[in-house]
Structure formats: structure tokens, C-alpha cells
Enzyme design. Structure first.
Site, PDB file in Angstrom:
ATOM      1  N   ASP A  17      81.028 -23.786   1.346  1.00  0.00           N
ATOM      2  CA  ASP A  17      79.970 -23.766   0.333  1.00  0.00           C
ATOM      3  C   ASP A  17      78.845 -24.729   0.723  1.00  0.00           C
ATOM      4  O   ASP A  17      79.076 -25.717   1.414  1.00  0.00           O
ATOM      5  CB  ASP A  17      80.577 -24.146  -1.033  1.00  0.00           C
ATOM      6  N   HIS A  34      72.663 -19.751   5.890  1.00  0.00           N
ATOM      7  CA  HIS A  34      73.791 -18.858   6.198  1.00  0.00           C
ATOM      8  C   HIS A  34      73.942 -18.678   7.710  1.00  0.00           C
ATOM      9  O   HIS A  34      75.063 -18.623   8.228  1.00  0.00           O
ATOM     10  CB  HIS A  34      73.598 -17.499   5.525  1.00  0.00           C
ATOM     11  N   TRP A  66      78.123 -10.309  -5.033  1.00  0.00           N
ATOM     12  CA  TRP A  66      77.223  -9.142  -5.157  1.00  0.00           C
ATOM     13  C   TRP A  66      76.140  -9.401  -6.189  1.00  0.00           C
ATOM     14  O   TRP A  66      75.152  -8.661  -6.244  1.00  0.00           O
ATOM     15  CB  TRP A  66      78.017  -7.891  -5.548  1.00  0.00           C
ATOM     16  N   LEU A 128      95.198 -18.826  17.453  1.00  0.00           N
ATOM     17  CA  LEU A 128      94.898 -19.035  16.035  1.00  0.00           C
ATOM     18  C   LEU A 128      94.934 -17.715  15.256  1.00  0.00           C
ATOM     19  O   LEU A 128      94.417 -16.694  15.710  1.00  0.00           O
ATOM     20  CB  LEU A 128      93.498 -19.654  15.891  1.00  0.00           C
ATOM     21  N   ARG A 188      87.127 -27.583   0.175  1.00  0.00           N
ATOM     22  CA  ARG A 188      85.865 -26.992  -0.300  1.00  0.00           C
ATOM     23  C   ARG A 188      84.739 -27.958   0.008  1.00  0.00           C
ATOM     24  O   ARG A 188      84.814 -29.138  -0.357  1.00  0.00           O
ATOM     25  CB  ARG A 188      85.892 -26.684  -1.797  1.00  0.00           C
ATOM     26  N   LEU A 195      87.781 -23.354  -7.741  1.00  0.00           N
ATOM     27  CA  LEU A 195      88.325 -22.405  -6.766  1.00  0.00           C
ATOM     28  C   LEU A 195      87.472 -21.155  -6.611  1.00  0.00           C
ATOM     29  O   LEU A 195      87.598 -20.435  -5.617  1.00  0.00           O
ATOM     30  CB  LEU A 195      89.747 -21.994  -7.154  1.00  0.00           C
ATOM     31  N   SER A 196      86.613 -20.873  -7.602  1.00  0.00           N
ATOM     32  CA  SER A 196      85.759 -19.679  -7.541  1.00  0.00           C
ATOM     33  C   SER A 196      86.528 -18.423  -7.120  1.00  0.00           C
ATOM     34  O   SER A 196      86.085 -17.660  -6.267  1.00  0.00           O
ATOM     35  CB  SER A 196      84.565 -19.907  -6.604  1.00  0.00           C
ATOM     36  N   GLU A 207      97.402 -28.713  -1.409  1.00  0.00           N
ATOM     37  CA  GLU A 207      96.607 -29.908  -1.666  1.00  0.00           C
ATOM     38  C   GLU A 207      95.151 -29.480  -1.659  1.00  0.00           C
ATOM     39  O   GLU A 207      94.744 -28.661  -0.832  1.00  0.00           O
ATOM     40  CB  GLU A 207      96.828 -30.950  -0.551  1.00  0.00           C
TER      41      GLU A 207
END
Ligand code: IPE
Ligand code: IPE
Ligand code: MG
Length: 240
Positions: A17, A34, A66, A128, A188, A195-196, A207
Site C-alpha cells: 500500500d 504504481h 474496481w 520461491l 502492510r 486487512l482490507s 503476526e
């Protein structure tokens, strides 16, 4: 289930974010943030793997995103397009397995196709495990799971007895994250503490680490700080 300490979480989830605010601080359009944020994603995949993280999941576009202006959505989708193309090469180079979580059926057909190609091309990679949450919402994921389950019951593929015996582990097979261990650490960025709608089932015991750093500025040092925080926590998992 108790942690021994000094360990690296095997699965780290990140709510990336602050791209818009990062750009605003520089008097640039949000879309510039972005573009920078997408570079950070590439770097953090390599950093996480070097630090010993096995699974990394990032929130790239939510079912609520959206609601943003169409121009911003278009830029985000174009960045995703470029990312998917590059990722075919980088996943090969880094032996990375890429999976998408979320409902991709609402994305443009070409984007869905490159997602399928990327997942297929990287499916046997053993480095990964990288999950990208795209048109992802935790409530949507649970609703889709419930509908699939109900469909199986209606068609008689799942008996009343099997349904009654169903355990949490069985239900997890209906989630987008089937086969992927739950994250032990959620990060975050940008100072927001919510948490959105991100992985409510999977993050039930994670955690939570919040940092004011904006996503485009996030780096290996910041990731290490989050892991250090995780290691200081004393986990009880409901015990005493
Ligand atoms: C996160 O940055 C990226 C996405 C949600 C796609 P934001 O675009 O939310 O940036 P802020 O929160 O407005 O600064
Ligand atoms: C969450 O960030 C979604 C992603 C990072 C993709 P948002 O910036 O969209 O969330 P809110 O609106 O602040 O809750
Ligand atoms: Mg935001």
C-alpha cells in the site's frame, strides 16, 4: 506449532500500500507510483527468497479496487500485462513458481491467457512460491468456495455424511490457496492498520506487522525488520 525463535517465516504475505501517496509526495500522478511499486515487487521476490522465505503472497488488486477511476484501473491492468510477460522470463531465471489467487474471470481475456501461460510454465519450478492476489477479496474467495461446495452437494458428488465430517483442512481445498501453507507473517506498508479484505481465513493466526514505509520504498532491509519483529513474538496459538 510453537516457533523456536530465530526462524524465517516460511510464508510472508504483503499488502502493498502507499503507491499513490508516494507519487503525490513527488507531485507525480498516482500511476507513476504504481509503476515504481511494480519494480519493488520484482526486487522483493529475490530478496525474500535470499532471506529464506519459501512462499510470498502479495495483494496487487482487490475486488474493491474496481471502484477507482477507470484511467487508474487501466494503468494497473497495463502494468499487470507487462509484469506477466516479464515474469515468464524471470520465473525461469529464478526458478520461481507463480500462482494467481482471486477471481481472474473478470479480467480481460488476454490477461487471463497470460496468467494461465505463466502458471503453466512455472508449475514445476522449485524456488520461491510466489502468489499474486488479483481481483482478490477474502469474502469473495469464501463465497466462491461455499458455492462450489454447495454445487458438489447438489450434484451428489459430496454426500451428507462427508459434509458432516468435513474438517477445516478439507474446507481449505476449496480456497484459492489450496496446497499453500498459511502465512505466519503479514506486512502492510504505508501506515494503514487494516486487512482490507485480504486472506481473512489464512491470516487468522498470522503476526501482523505495520510500517509507515510506502510500498515503492520497501526493500530488503525493511523486510528483515518485519522478520525480526516476527521473531520477537511469543506465540501461544490459543494455549497459555
Ligand atoms: C497500493 O497503493 C496499490 C493498489 C491498491 C493497487 P494505493 O494505490 O492504494 O496507494 P495509496 O494508498 O492511495 O497511497
Ligand atoms: C488494499 O489497498 C488493496 C491492495 C493493496 C491491492 P487499498 O489501498 O485498496 O485499501 P483501502 O482502500 O485503503 O482499505
Ligand atoms: Mg491504498
Amino acid at each position: 506449532m510453537k516457533d523456536e525463535g530465530g526462524r524465517v517465516p516460511q510464508h510472508v504475505a504483503i499488502i502493498m500500500d502507499g503507491n499513490g501517496r508516494w507519487a503525490k509526495k513527488r507531485m507525480m500522478p498516482r500511476t507513476y507510483g504504481h509503476a515504481q511499486g511494480s519494480r519493488t515487487v520484482e526486487r522483493i521476490c529475490e530478496d525474500a527468497y535470499r532471506l529464506g522465505v519459501r512462499y510470498l503472497t502479495v495483494y496487487a488488486f482487490s475486488t474493491e479496487n474496481w471502484k477507482r477511476p477507470p484511467e487508474e484501473i487501466e494503468t494497473l491492468m497495463d502494468l499487470l500485462r507487462d509484469y506477466m510477460k516479464d515474469c515468464i522470463k524471470t520465473s525461469k531465471k529464478n526458478n520461481m513458481r507463480v500462482r494467481i489467487i482471486g477471481d481472474i474471470s473478470r479480467l480481460d481475456a488476454d490477461l487471463q491467457e497470460s496468467i494461465r501461460a505463466l502458471e503453466e510454465a512455472s508449475r514445476n519450478n522449485t524456488g520461491l512460491n510466489f502468489q499474486v492476489a488479483l481481483n482478490y477479496g477474502g469474502r469473495d474467495e469464501l463465497l466462491r468456495a461455499a458455492k462450489r461446495l454447495a454445487g458438489q452437494c447438489l450434484r451428489g458428488e459430496l454426500t451428507a455424511g462427508a459434509l458432516a465430517d468435513m474438517q477445516e483442512k478439507d474446507f481449505e481445498n476449496y480456497l484459492d490457496t489450496r496446497g499453500i501453507p498459511e502465512p505466519e507473517l503479514l506486512i502492510r506498508t504505508s501506515g494503514e492498520m487494516r486487512l482490507s479484505n485480504f486472506m481473512p481465513w489464512q491470516l487468522a493466526y498470522a503476526e501482523l506487522y505495520f510500517t509507515d514505509v510506502l510500498w515503492p520504498d520497501f526493500n530488503k532491509k525493511e523486510l528483515q525488520k518485519a522478520i525480526d519483529y516476527y521473531n520477537k513474538r511469543d506465540r501461544r496459538f490459543g494455549g497459555i
